[in-house]
Design a protein around this motif. Structure first.
Motif, PDB file in Angstrom:
ATOM      1  N   SER A 173       0.862  -1.175   0.000  1.00  0.00           N
ATOM      2  CA  SER A 173       0.000   0.000   0.000  1.00  0.00           C
ATOM      3  C   SER A 173       0.897   1.223   0.000  1.00  0.00           C
ATOM      4  O   SER A 173       1.754   1.377   0.881  1.00  0.00           O
ATOM      5  CB  SER A 173      -0.907   0.004   1.232  1.00  0.00           C
ATOM      6  N   LEU A 175       1.888   5.403  -0.126  1.00  0.00           N
ATOM      7  CA  LEU A 175       1.549   6.770   0.271  1.00  0.00           C
ATOM      8  C   LEU A 175       2.471   7.673  -0.543  1.00  0.00           C
ATOM      9  O   LEU A 175       3.602   7.940  -0.152  1.00  0.00           O
ATOM     10  CB  LEU A 175       1.763   6.963   1.777  1.00  0.00           C
ATOM     11  N   ALA A 195      -6.454  12.919   1.273  1.00  0.00           N
ATOM     12  CA  ALA A 195      -5.675  11.834   0.672  1.00  0.00           C
ATOM     13  C   ALA A 195      -6.530  11.254  -0.440  1.00  0.00           C
ATOM     14  O   ALA A 195      -7.757  11.154  -0.316  1.00  0.00           O
ATOM     15  CB  ALA A 195      -5.341  10.760   1.696  1.00  0.00           C
ATOM     16  N   PRO A 197      -7.265   8.028  -2.672  1.00  0.00           N
ATOM     17  CA  PRO A 197      -6.985   6.583  -2.679  1.00  0.00           C
ATOM     18  C   PRO A 197      -7.035   5.950  -4.068  1.00  0.00           C
ATOM     19  O   PRO A 197      -7.493   4.815  -4.236  1.00  0.00           O
ATOM     20  CB  PRO A 197      -8.080   6.023  -1.774  1.00  0.00           C
ATOM     21  N   TYR A 198      -6.547   6.668  -5.068  1.00  0.00           N
ATOM     22  CA  TYR A 198      -6.519   6.119  -6.424  1.00  0.00           C
ATOM     23  C   TYR A 198      -5.528   6.923  -7.249  1.00  0.00           C
ATOM     24  O   TYR A 198      -5.545   8.153  -7.240  1.00  0.00           O
ATOM     25  CB  TYR A 198      -7.897   6.194  -7.085  1.00  0.00           C
ATOM     26  N   GLU A 203      -1.407   0.963  -9.736  1.00  0.00           N
ATOM     27  CA  GLU A 203      -1.433  -0.351  -9.104  1.00  0.00           C
ATOM     28  C   GLU A 203      -0.961  -1.438 -10.060  1.00  0.00           C
ATOM     29  O   GLU A 203      -0.168  -2.313  -9.697  1.00  0.00           O
ATOM     30  CB  GLU A 203      -2.842  -0.647  -8.582  1.00  0.00           C
ATOM     31  N   SER A 232      -2.183  -1.267  -3.625  1.00  0.00           N
ATOM     32  CA  SER A 232      -3.167  -0.209  -3.440  1.00  0.00           C
ATOM     33  C   SER A 232      -2.393   1.100  -3.354  1.00  0.00           C
ATOM     34  O   SER A 232      -1.446   1.209  -2.570  1.00  0.00           O
ATOM     35  CB  SER A 232      -3.974  -0.421  -2.159  1.00  0.00           C
ATOM     36  N   CYS A 233      -2.761   2.087  -4.178  1.00  0.00           N
ATOM     37  CA  CYS A 233      -1.958   3.308  -4.292  1.00  0.00           C
ATOM     38  C   CYS A 233      -2.738   4.538  -3.851  1.00  0.00           C
ATOM     39  O   CYS A 233      -3.889   4.734  -4.245  1.00  0.00           O
ATOM     40  CB  CYS A 233      -1.479   3.481  -5.724  1.00  0.00           C
ATOM     41  N   ASN A 234      -2.084   5.359  -3.056  1.00  0.00           N
ATOM     42  CA  ASN A 234      -2.715   6.536  -2.474  1.00  0.00           C
ATOM     43  C   ASN A 234      -1.816   7.761  -2.643  1.00  0.00           C
ATOM     44  O   ASN A 234      -0.599   7.672  -2.457  1.00  0.00           O
ATOM     45  CB  ASN A 234      -2.945   6.329  -0.972  1.00  0.00           C
ATOM     46  N   ARG A 235      -2.411   8.897  -2.988  1.00  0.00           N
ATOM     47  CA  ARG A 235      -1.680  10.156  -3.067  1.00  0.00           C
ATOM     48  C   ARG A 235      -1.900  10.929  -1.766  1.00  0.00           C
ATOM     49  O   ARG A 235      -3.041  11.094  -1.318  1.00  0.00           O
ATOM     50  CB  ARG A 235      -2.181  10.984  -4.248  1.00  0.00           C
TER      51      ARG A 235
END
Length: 344
Positions: A173, A175, A195, A197-198, A203, A232-235
């Motif tokens: 995952s 950040l 944040a 979450p896409y 991914e 899972s990728c989050n900015r």
């Protein structure tokens, strides 16, 4: 005598980082800068909105930017570094290779092509031999090497350090810092106090690029590693530095102590831009942190910490500077690898 190099897409965020790294480099001499048609013909200082955290090199500032076309780049340029948008790279990068130029590219196009080496030098330098297959199949006098996505570069070296334990499944995952989206990628109204979450296609890049990097090349064909990877990728609102939470399941027993020791012992290289210690291991449970640790090894080191056992196997955190180690620095390191192996 220094190798003459060019930067494709020189006015963008990664292009500027490339110039920052290449201008003082003892083995490379910047001889060509390309950008879009609107920038062609201008001095670089006029074409680029310089945003890097050091002054624009004076000699580069006076250079004239050309169009991104093989006919516009001098024949005596030995190596090109590409930071083009993938849609443009897919069209023009093969044309440069056909014209005889050797290219170290950060652009995402063609990373998963069967005959294009996707390289992290400390992990899979032997995959560079795939260039012989590439030249035979495509009839190129030039060649193309890719570095992976910035988030892939962050965690794959830590996986390579754990391969001896028999990797089976990996969950990651991310950040990810806003600089990974480029200067115009995320607005302040989107990311402050928030944040996201896409991150489009991110991914898939982690899940596929990691298996190619950890794969085996037999001299004719590259087979991908069998490890299963889910991402899972989050900015988030950090400026630089991608922090990633990783869970690893292995065939053999893998304790936090085993993992920390394996990562700390994982070797770096003797290339000019290689950090002395590739993976810096923290004992503190709250490290690494982007603001504190992203510039380790001149921004070229990976850091890891927070090792613990969990329901899903070993858990740890890792971090890398996304525009240095994860982008411009990765391309420069691949350029050094090409030079060391006689491709220039």
């Amino acid at each position: 005598m220094a190798v003459r190099v060019g930067v494709l897409g020189a006015t963008g965020a990664v292009g500027q980082r490339l110039i920052q790294l290449l201008d003082p480099h003892p083995e490379f001499e910047i001889a060509a800068l390309t950008a879009s048609a609107s920038s062609a013909g201008k001095q670089y200082r006029q074409a680029a909105k310089w945003r890097v955290d050091s002054p624009i090199p004076e000699d580069v500032a006076e250079m004239t930017v050309t169009a991104t076309d093989p006919d516009e780049v001098p024949d005596d340029v030995d190596l090109l570094f590409s930071s083009l948008p993938s849609s443009i790279g897919a069209e023009v990068e093969p044309a440069f290779c056909e014209a005889g130029y050797v290219m170290s590219s950060n652009s995402s196009n063609a990373r998963m092509a069967e005959d294009v080496p996707l390289i992290i030098p400390e992990v899979n330098a032997d995959h560079l031999e795939l260039l012989e297959v590439q030249r035979d199949e495509r009839g190129w006098d030039g060649a193309m090497v890719k570095n992976p996505n910035c988030s892939t570069i962050t965690f794959v070296p830590t996986l390579a350090a754990l391969e001896e334990f028999g990797l089976e499944r990996v969950h990651v995952s991310t950040l990810q810092a806003v600089s990974g989206a480029g200067y115009d990628g995320v607005t302040s109204m989107e990311i402050i106090d928030n944040a996201i979450p896409y991150i489009g296609s991110e991914e898939e890049k982690l899940e596929t690029e990691s298996r190619k990097l950890l794969g085996e090349f037999d001299g004719a064909e590259l087979s991908h590693d069998s490890v299963e990877v889910a991402a899972s990728c989050n900015r988030i609102s950090t400026l630089d530095g991608h922090l990633e939470n990783v869970w690893v399941e292995a065939q053999e027993e893998l304790t936090p102590e085993d993992a920390a020791d394996a990562m700390e012992a994982y070797p770096s290289l003797d290339l000019r831009s290689s950090p002395d210690q590739l993976i810096h291991v923290f004992e503190e449970p709250d490290r690494p942190q982007p603001r504190l640790d992203r510039t380790l090894g001149g921004g070229m080191a990976i850091s890891a910490g927070g090792f613990r056992e969990s329901t899903f196997g070993l858990q740890y955190n890792c971090l890398a500077h996304n525009t240095m180690r994860g982008a411009a620095g990765a391309s420069v390191l691949n350029g050094e690898l090409l030079l060391e192996n006689g491709y220039l």
